[in-house]
Design a protein around this motif. Structure first.
Motif, PDB file in Angstrom:
ATOM      1  N   UNK A 125     -20.662  32.124  -1.024  1.00 22.35           N
ATOM      2  CA  UNK A 125     -21.908  32.720  -1.505  1.00 22.35           C
ATOM      3  C   UNK A 125     -22.011  34.179  -1.071  1.00 22.35           C
ATOM      4  N   UNK A 126     -22.898  34.890  -1.736  1.00 20.39           N
ATOM      5  CA  UNK A 126     -23.150  36.288  -1.384  1.00 20.39           C
ATOM      6  C   UNK A 126     -23.707  36.396   0.026  1.00 20.39           C
ATOM      7  N   UNK A 127     -24.504  35.424   0.435  1.00 19.20           N
ATOM      8  CA  UNK A 127     -25.072  35.426   1.786  1.00 19.20           C
ATOM      9  C   UNK A 127     -23.971  35.292   2.842  1.00 19.20           C
ATOM     10  N   UNK A 128     -22.955  34.481   2.548  1.00 15.86           N
ATOM     11  CA  UNK A 128     -21.835  34.312   3.476  1.00 15.86           C
ATOM     12  C   UNK A 128     -21.056  35.624   3.618  1.00 15.86           C
ATOM     13  N   UNK A 129     -20.813  36.279   2.474  1.00 12.45           N
ATOM     14  CA  UNK A 129     -20.096  37.548   2.483  1.00 12.45           C
ATOM     15  C   UNK A 129     -20.903  38.601   3.237  1.00 12.45           C
ATOM     16  N   UNK A 130     -22.199  38.641   2.981  1.00 14.91           N
ATOM     17  CA  UNK A 130     -23.067  39.622   3.653  1.00 14.91           C
ATOM     18  C   UNK A 130     -23.053  39.413   5.165  1.00 14.91           C
ATOM     19  N   UNK A 131     -23.146  38.166   5.591  1.00 13.02           N
ATOM     20  CA  UNK A 131     -23.131  37.856   7.019  1.00 13.02           C
ATOM     21  C   UNK A 131     -21.826  38.309   7.666  1.00 13.02           C
ATOM     22  N   UNK A 132     -20.706  38.039   7.010  1.00 12.71           N
ATOM     23  CA  UNK A 132     -19.407  38.435   7.552  1.00 12.71           C
ATOM     24  C   UNK A 132     -19.276  39.956   7.592  1.00 12.71           C
ATOM     25  N   UNK A 133     -19.762  40.622   6.562  1.00 11.80           N
ATOM     26  CA  UNK A 133     -19.713  42.091   6.535  1.00 11.80           C
ATOM     27  C   UNK A 133     -20.528  42.700   7.661  1.00 11.80           C
ATOM     28  N   UNK A 134     -21.711  42.133   7.925  1.00 14.40           N
ATOM     29  CA  UNK A 134     -22.555  42.654   9.003  1.00 14.40           C
ATOM     30  C   UNK A 134     -21.897  42.449  10.363  1.00 14.40           C
ATOM     31  N   UNK A 135     -21.175  41.355  10.512  1.00 14.38           N
ATOM     32  CA  UNK A 135     -20.514  41.053  11.773  1.00 14.38           C
ATOM     33  C   UNK A 135     -19.292  41.930  11.997  1.00 14.38           C
ATOM     34  N   UNK A 136     -18.502  42.154  10.942  1.00 17.30           N
ATOM     35  CA  UNK A 136     -17.215  42.827  11.096  1.00 17.30           C
ATOM     36  C   UNK A 136     -17.162  44.254  10.597  1.00 17.30           C
ATOM     37  N   UNK A 137     -18.037  44.613   9.665  1.00 18.20           N
ATOM     38  CA  UNK A 137     -17.971  45.936   9.065  1.00 18.20           C
ATOM     39  C   UNK A 137     -16.916  46.039   7.976  1.00 18.20           C
ATOM     40  N   UNK A 138     -16.303  44.917   7.613  1.00 22.24           N
ATOM     41  CA  UNK A 138     -15.266  44.908   6.571  1.00 22.24           C
ATOM     42  C   UNK A 138     -15.898  45.099   5.196  1.00 22.24           C
ATOM     43  N   UNK A 139     -15.071  45.453   4.228  1.00 24.50           N
ATOM     44  CA  UNK A 139     -15.538  45.652   2.866  1.00 24.50           C
ATOM     45  C   UNK A 139     -15.893  44.328   2.193  1.00 24.50           C
ATOM     46  N   UNK A 140     -16.573  44.424   1.049  1.00 26.23           N
ATOM     47  CA  UNK A 140     -17.027  43.232   0.326  1.00 26.23           C
ATOM     48  C   UNK A 140     -15.851  42.353  -0.083  1.00 26.23           C
ATOM     49  N   UNK A 141     -14.868  42.935  -0.731  1.00 23.25           N
ATOM     50  CA  UNK A 141     -13.753  42.130  -1.226  1.00 23.25           C
ATOM     51  C   UNK A 141     -12.903  41.584  -0.082  1.00 23.25           C
ATOM     52  N   UNK A 142     -12.699  42.372   0.960  1.00 23.55           N
ATOM     53  CA  UNK A 142     -11.947  41.871   2.113  1.00 23.55           C
ATOM     54  C   UNK A 142     -12.677  40.697   2.752  1.00 23.55           C
ATOM     55  N   UNK A 143     -13.996  40.800   2.863  1.00 22.30           N
ATOM     56  CA  UNK A 143     -14.791  39.714   3.430  1.00 22.30           C
ATOM     57  C   UNK A 143     -14.708  38.463   2.569  1.00 22.30           C
ATOM     58  N   UNK A 144     -14.804  38.654   1.277  1.00 22.74           N
ATOM     59  CA  UNK A 144     -14.740  37.506   0.367  1.00 22.74           C
ATOM     60  C   UNK A 144     -13.374  36.824   0.435  1.00 22.74           C
ATOM     61  N   UNK A 145     -12.310  37.607   0.416  1.00 22.29           N
ATOM     62  CA  UNK A 145     -10.957  37.040   0.495  1.00 22.29           C
ATOM     63  C   UNK A 145     -10.736  36.293   1.808  1.00 22.29           C
ATOM     64  N   UNK A 146     -11.237  36.864   2.903  1.00 23.10           N
ATOM     65  CA  UNK A 146     -11.073  36.214   4.202  1.00 23.10           C
ATOM     66  C   UNK A 146     -11.830  34.892   4.240  1.00 23.10           C
ATOM     67  N   UNK A 147     -13.040  34.874   3.691  1.00 24.59           N
ATOM     68  CA  UNK A 147     -13.811  33.627   3.642  1.00 24.59           C
ATOM     69  C   UNK A 147     -13.129  32.587   2.752  1.00 24.59           C
ATOM     70  N   UNK A 148     -12.568  33.027   1.651  1.00 25.40           N
ATOM     71  CA  UNK A 148     -11.849  32.090   0.781  1.00 25.40           C
ATOM     72  C   UNK A 148     -10.637  31.511   1.494  1.00 25.40           C
ATOM     73  N   UNK A 149      -9.880  32.367   2.159  1.00 25.47           N
ATOM     74  CA  UNK A 149      -8.695  31.901   2.879  1.00 25.47           C
ATOM     75  C   UNK A 149      -9.061  30.978   4.035  1.00 25.47           C
ATOM     76  N   UNK A 150     -10.212  31.253   4.669  1.00 23.06           N
ATOM     77  CA  UNK A 150     -10.671  30.432   5.797  1.00 23.06           C
ATOM     78  C   UNK A 150     -11.504  29.238   5.334  1.00 23.06           C
ATOM     79  N   UNK A 151     -11.603  29.063   4.019  1.00 23.99           N
ATOM     80  CA  UNK A 151     -12.362  27.950   3.440  1.00 23.99           C
ATOM     81  C   UNK A 151     -13.811  27.913   3.937  1.00 23.99           C
TER      82      UNK A 151
END
Length: 167
Positions: free
Chosen positions: A4-30
């Motif tokens: 979800x967008x909320x999951x990506x936003x949370x990861x971005x706030x924690x890490x400072x990573x870009x949107x697509x990098x955050x999304x790919x990392x979440x997908x890879x980490x299931x």
């Protein structure tokens, strides 16, 4: 699992990573945020190693004076651009490094800065090898690498000096 967008936003706030990098990392980490953070860190450290040779002509000189005004330190923290050097994270790291130098009194920045005639130098005498005073589970080198991974630039400690009354 749907990311979800909320999951990506949370990861971005924690890490400072870009949107697509955050999304790919979440997908890879299931969808596992802690695993995604680890994946982003690994990716960032790998790319930080590639940037290690780039010039760091920008940065800040930060000071710290301990209460009682008997011990103080100056630290030169470098980055590739002034844009990164002006960020809050960069400034905060510089302050933490100055406090570390004042508290732990290292002799050298790293192994590369040790003169040939210095003799045997323990890891505790190297700033980047010292345990971080606020979190002994991390080294100062880890903090610098984490910032380099987060900013996408080569970041390193240029030099430092510590002053103590009566020393």
């Amino acid at each position: 699992m749907d990311i979800t967008a909320a999951m990506v936003k949370s990861l971005r706030e924690t890490t400072g990573a870009g949107i697509m990098d955050s999304k790919r990392a979440l997908e890879e980490a299931e969808g596992d945020e802690s695993r995604a953070i680890e994946l982003l860190r690994e990716k960032g450290l790998a790319s930080a190693a590639k940037r290690a040779g780039r010039a760091t002509s920008e940065g800040v000189i930060e000071s710290y004076i301990h209460s009682g005004n008997r011990v103080g330190a100056l630290v030169h923290l470098s980055s590739e651009t002034d844009f990164v050097a002006r960020t809050d994270e960069f400034s905060e790291l510089a302050k933490e490094l100055a406090m570390q130098v004042a508290a732990m009194n290292p002799r050298f920045v790293d192994r590369d800065s040790v003169p040939e005639d210095a003799g045997e130098v323990a890891n505790e005498e190297l700033l980047v090898e010292q345990a971080y005073i606020r979190d002994p589970g991390q080294t100062i080198g880890d903090l610098v690498k984490d910032l380099a991974a987060k900013t996408g630039e080569n970041v390193h400690v240029g030099r430092f000096v510590r002053y103590g009354l009566g020393e």
